[in-house]
Write a protein that holds these residues in place. Structure first.
Motif, PDB file in Angstrom:
ATOM      1  N   SER A   1       6.224   2.909  -8.759  1.00  0.00           N
ATOM      2  CA  SER A   1       5.816   4.216  -9.285  1.00  0.00           C
ATOM      3  C   SER A   1       5.745   5.280  -8.195  1.00  0.00           C
ATOM      4  CB  SER A   1       4.426   4.111  -9.935  1.00  0.00           C
ATOM      5  OG  SER A   1       4.366   3.014 -10.794  1.00  0.00           O
ATOM      6  N   MET A   2       6.129   4.910  -6.970  1.00  0.00           N
ATOM      7  CA  MET A   2       5.901   5.784  -5.821  1.00  0.00           C
ATOM      8  C   MET A   2       6.836   6.993  -5.822  1.00  0.00           C
ATOM      9  SD  MET A   2       3.870   5.872  -3.325  1.00  0.00           S
ATOM     10  CE  MET A   2       3.269   4.354  -2.610  1.00  0.00           C
ATOM     11  N   PRO A   3       6.297   8.218  -5.723  1.00  0.00           N
ATOM     12  CA  PRO A   3       7.177   9.363  -5.480  1.00  0.00           C
ATOM     13  C   PRO A   3       7.683   9.278  -4.037  1.00  0.00           C
ATOM     14  CG  PRO A   3       4.890  10.068  -5.804  1.00  0.00           C
ATOM     15  CD  PRO A   3       4.882   8.586  -5.789  1.00  0.00           C
TER      16      PRO A   3
ATOM     17  N   PHE B   1       9.394  11.066  -1.928  1.00  0.00           N
ATOM     18  CA  PHE B   1       9.235  12.131  -0.936  1.00  0.00           C
ATOM     19  C   PHE B   1       7.812  12.158  -0.405  1.00  0.00           C
ATOM     20  CE2 PHE B   1       7.199  14.941  -4.029  1.00  0.00           C
ATOM     21  CZ  PHE B   1       7.685  14.447  -5.216  1.00  0.00           C
TER      22      PHE B   1
ATOM     23  N   LEU C   1      16.612  12.179  -1.095  1.00  0.00           N
ATOM     24  CA  LEU C   1      15.269  12.587  -0.687  1.00  0.00           C
ATOM     25  C   LEU C   1      14.947  12.099   0.721  1.00  0.00           C
ATOM     26  CD1 LEU C   1      13.428  11.836  -4.030  1.00  0.00           C
ATOM     27  CD2 LEU C   1      13.765  14.068  -3.010  1.00  0.00           C
TER      28      LEU C   1
ATOM     29  N   LEU D   1       8.439  11.886 -12.250  1.00  0.00           N
ATOM     30  CA  LEU D   1       8.921  11.659 -10.870  1.00  0.00           C
ATOM     31  C   LEU D   1      10.101  12.561 -10.538  1.00  0.00           C
ATOM     32  CD1 LEU D   1       8.929   7.816 -10.145  1.00  0.00           C
ATOM     33  CD2 LEU D   1       7.671   9.599  -8.964  1.00  0.00           C
TER      34      LEU D   1
ATOM     35  N   ALA E   1       9.186  16.212 -10.306  1.00  0.00           N
ATOM     36  CA  ALA E   1       8.452  16.460  -9.066  1.00  0.00           C
ATOM     37  C   ALA E   1       9.402  16.465  -7.874  1.00  0.00           C
ATOM     38  CB  ALA E   1       7.368  15.405  -8.876  1.00  0.00           C
ATOM     39  N   ALA E   2      10.373  15.546  -7.888  1.00  0.00           N
ATOM     40  CA  ALA E   2      11.341  15.501  -6.788  1.00  0.00           C
ATOM     41  C   ALA E   2      12.147  16.803  -6.741  1.00  0.00           C
ATOM     42  CB  ALA E   2      12.271  14.307  -6.953  1.00  0.00           C
TER      43      ALA E   2
ATOM     44  N   PHE F   1       9.985  19.406  -5.340  1.00  0.00           N
ATOM     45  CA  PHE F   1       9.867  19.208  -3.901  1.00  0.00           C
ATOM     46  C   PHE F   1      11.082  19.779  -3.162  1.00  0.00           C
ATOM     47  CE2 PHE F   1      10.926  16.522  -0.231  1.00  0.00           C
ATOM     48  CZ  PHE F   1       9.828  16.794   0.567  1.00  0.00           C
TER      49      PHE F   1
ATOM     50  N   GLY G   1       5.012  18.451  -7.471  1.00  0.00           N
ATOM     51  CA  GLY G   1       6.123  18.320  -6.528  1.00  0.00           C
ATOM     52  C   GLY G   1       6.316  19.596  -5.718  1.00  0.00           C
TER      53      GLY G   1
END
Lengths: 336, 298
Positions: free
Chosen positions: A142-144, A146, A277, B230, B233-234, B237, B250
């Motif tokens: 589940s880790m983002p 970035f 990323l 996710l 948000a990426a 970012f 993000g």
């Protein structure tokens, strides 16, 4: 086997043509006139504008333009980058080894830690160890990415000073590139410090890019092992008194590996997405960073060619995996 | 000699929904996930009342204030402030609203379009099937984030376009699931019965087939929430999603790299919010899969 290969190829070719259609439309859908983009900030007078449109073939009907585009692709001509004036193909080929190097290290990291973790969880099913491994791997899943990268930089680079924040190798080292893979090249160059520097620069990006594959491998290994352990042949082996270690590795794990290998194969797209990323954050000079930079600079030919080449890589890898399955498992080859 | 009394598990009674609930309830992780989601939804709905400050209000005399438990921090800004003096906690609370909205929109869009494509492909087969599924293959040939980035680059960066891009990128998963489910359901007796009764294709697909194909789609929709949050948000970012000063998690991290040395809280908290939300939806999805998929039942 040949007919299986041809069948798979019959699916791959239209897919690839479809991708060319997308990349072809990309530059036409993107905001802004391509000629003005090429001319850049200086601007361009109307006569020269019309002339360039003709030179680029932009005055032709779309179908003709597309035909010409595919014709050029078939001859390996992916156009020139607006910014560097280099051919897109040569830029891609220079940078691609950096991404492969990172991806290979990430997958190795994922397998080296994920496989044992999954086996341990399966053999201790229901215990605290199992729950911990499940919990940690779901968190990793589940880790983002970035944010994970930022966190690791904060911890390992800033607080502990263990690793460099970004880049590929310390600027004090120089050697001729031989293979394009920094680890191998620095090793060949015989400079111990250079190799160590390359490894230190590689550590954090590897962990970041490898985290999601690691979680996927651990989860899949666990469930495949549980399934294998419930099979009759494992029970039979246990009844014969096969030692536990041998039972686990030879009888259960070997059979559990097929779905695990599938998962690793499926990670190629995830890896390339993650590479975008990871490379951006760590200033890693690979394909991902190059694509993001090209988009930021509105270097459409580079984006167009880059997307096409990345798709080609994904399609080829998937084809190879399919063929490998067909070769290993005749049931797949003869299905339908 | 009498041994200890043995508890014999009672056969589970009730309708499918009650059975589902008893199965789901046994999975502690899934229940925890559901509870966290309820809290996040609550936070999102009542953001105006819960947040101590408006998300974009700048306190010029309180730049980069640390969280309250650190020296120099105050309870006025429980999680500290960012570089232009905005309250981190308030921005994160309002960010929950955006992330849930993004998740819900992406899942609804991709579910509607993807399921329709899959149903049509699986029901009609032939040329239609080939055309739709080849299109999905093309989308699958591109790494999801790259495709989303390209789409956003064409459409201009922004939250709405990011949502659209992510919804397009995940279409193939729903289409493939729906198609596979339809194809496995078609040879069954209840399907033949409906056909003999003369159900029209539309009625047949929506009323007869769809409910029987629902379980894998429900699981995918739940997991789709996490993917959507996710990916959005990426994109934020990378500067391609929600634009500043929007309090999107993000986007809040987009220029966090420069604060790594002096303000860990600016870097840490938005990421924790993303991680917890995504984890909760993944736990829920796993729990739904276990409860809905009879093959995995013990």
């Amino acid at each position: 086997m040949l007919s299986f290969f041809l069948k798979r190829l019959a699916v791959v070719v239209p897919t690839f043509l479809g991708v060319t259609l997308i990349t072809f439309s990309l530059i036409r859908l993107a905001p802004g006139d391509p000629v003005e983009l090429l001319a850049g900030e200086r601007g361009i007078d109307p006569a020269r504008h019309a002339q360039m449109r003709a030179e680029l073939g932009l005055d032709q009907p779309l179908a003709v333009q597309y035909g010409r585009y595919v014709w050029q692709l078939v001859h390996g001509d992916l156009g020139h980058s607006i910014v560097s004036k280099e051919t897109v193909l040569s830029e891609f080929l220079t940078l691609f080894p950096e991404t492969i190097e990172l991806a290979v290290c990430a997958v190795t990291f994922a397998v080296v830690f994920g496989l044992p973790a999954g086996v341990i969880a399966a053999t201790r099913r229901g215990t605290a160890v199992d729950h911990t491994i499940i919990g940690v791997s779901l968190t990793g899943y589940s880790m983002p990415l970035f944010w994970w990268a930022l966190l690791l930089i904060m911890l390992c680079s800033v607080t502990l000073g263990l690793t460099p924040v970004s880049g590929r190798i310390s600027v004090i080292y120089y050697f001729e590139p031989v293979t394009g893979f920094m680890l191998i090249d620095s090793w060949i160059s015989g400079q111990v410090g250079a190799f160590a520097s390359a490894v230190r620069h590689l550590a954090l990006p590897t962990v970041v890019l490898g985290t999601i594959p690691l979680a996927a491998v651990a989860r899949m290994t666990r469930s495949a092992m549980l399934e294998a352990l419930g099979q009759d042949y494992v029970r039979a082996a246990r009844a014969r008194g096969v030692p536990k270690f041998q039972l686990m590795t030879v009888h259960a794990l070997r059979n559990a590996l097929i779905p695990v290998v599938t998962v690793i194969g499926l990670q190629i797209g995830v890896l390339l997405s993650g590479a975008i990323l990871t490379e951006t954050i760590f200033s890693w000079p690979g394909i991902g960073k190059w694509l993001i930079d090209s988009i930021a600079r509105r270097d459409y030919p580079a984006v167009q060619g880059g997307v096409l080449l990345v798709a080609a890589v994904v399609i080829t890898v998937n084809l190879l995996i399919d063929l490998l399955y067909g070769w290993v498992n005749p049931r797949i080859r003869h299905a339908r | 000699m009498r041994g200890k009394p043995v508890a014999i598990p009672l056969p589970r009674l009730g309708g499918p929904l009650a059975r589902f609930w008893t199965d789901f309830r046994d999975n502690r992780g899934a229940v925890a996930g559901l509870m966290v989601i309820v809290v996040i939804v609550f936070t999102a709905i009542f953001a105006d009342g819960l947040a101590p400050h408006p998300p974009n209000q700048q306190f010029r005399d309180a730049l980069l204030v640390p969280p309250f438990w650190q020296a120099g921090g105050s309870l006025k800004f429980p999680l500290g402030t960012d570089d232009i003096g905005r309250d981190m906690l308030s921005r994160i609370i309002f960010g929950a609203r955006l992330s849930l909205l993004v998740g819900a929109t992406v899942v609804t869009l991709s579910l509607l379009v993807g399921v329709t494509l899959g149903l049509v492909a699986g029901y009609f087969r032939g040329v239609v099937d080939v055309a739709i599924m080849r299109l999905m293959d093309i989308l699958l040939a591109l790494p999801s984030l790259l495709l989303a980035i390209v789409i956003v680059a064409i459409l201009e960066p922004g939250l709405l376009n990011a949502v659209l891009a992510v919804a397009i990128v995940v279409l193939p998963q729903y289409a493939r699931l729906a198609r596979a489910a339809v194809i496995s359901e078609l040879p069954k007796d209840y399907v033949s019965a409906a056909k003999v009764n003369g159900a029209s294709p539309l009625r047949f697909m929506v009323i007869t087939l769809l409910p029987n194909c629902a379980p894998p789609l429900i699981v995918q929709a739940s997991l789709g929430f996490s993917t959507a949050i996710l990916d959005a948000a990426a994109l934020g970012f990378l500067g391609l999603g929600a634009q500043p000063p929007t309090p999107e998690w993000g986007t809040m991290l987009a220029n966090a790299l420069q604060f790594i040395v002096r303000a860990w809280w600016v870097v840490t908290f938005p990421g924790i919010a993303i991680l917890i939300t995504v984890l909760a939806f993944n736990l829920l999805g796993d729990g739904l899969r276990d409860a809905l998929d009879p093959k995995l039942k013990r």
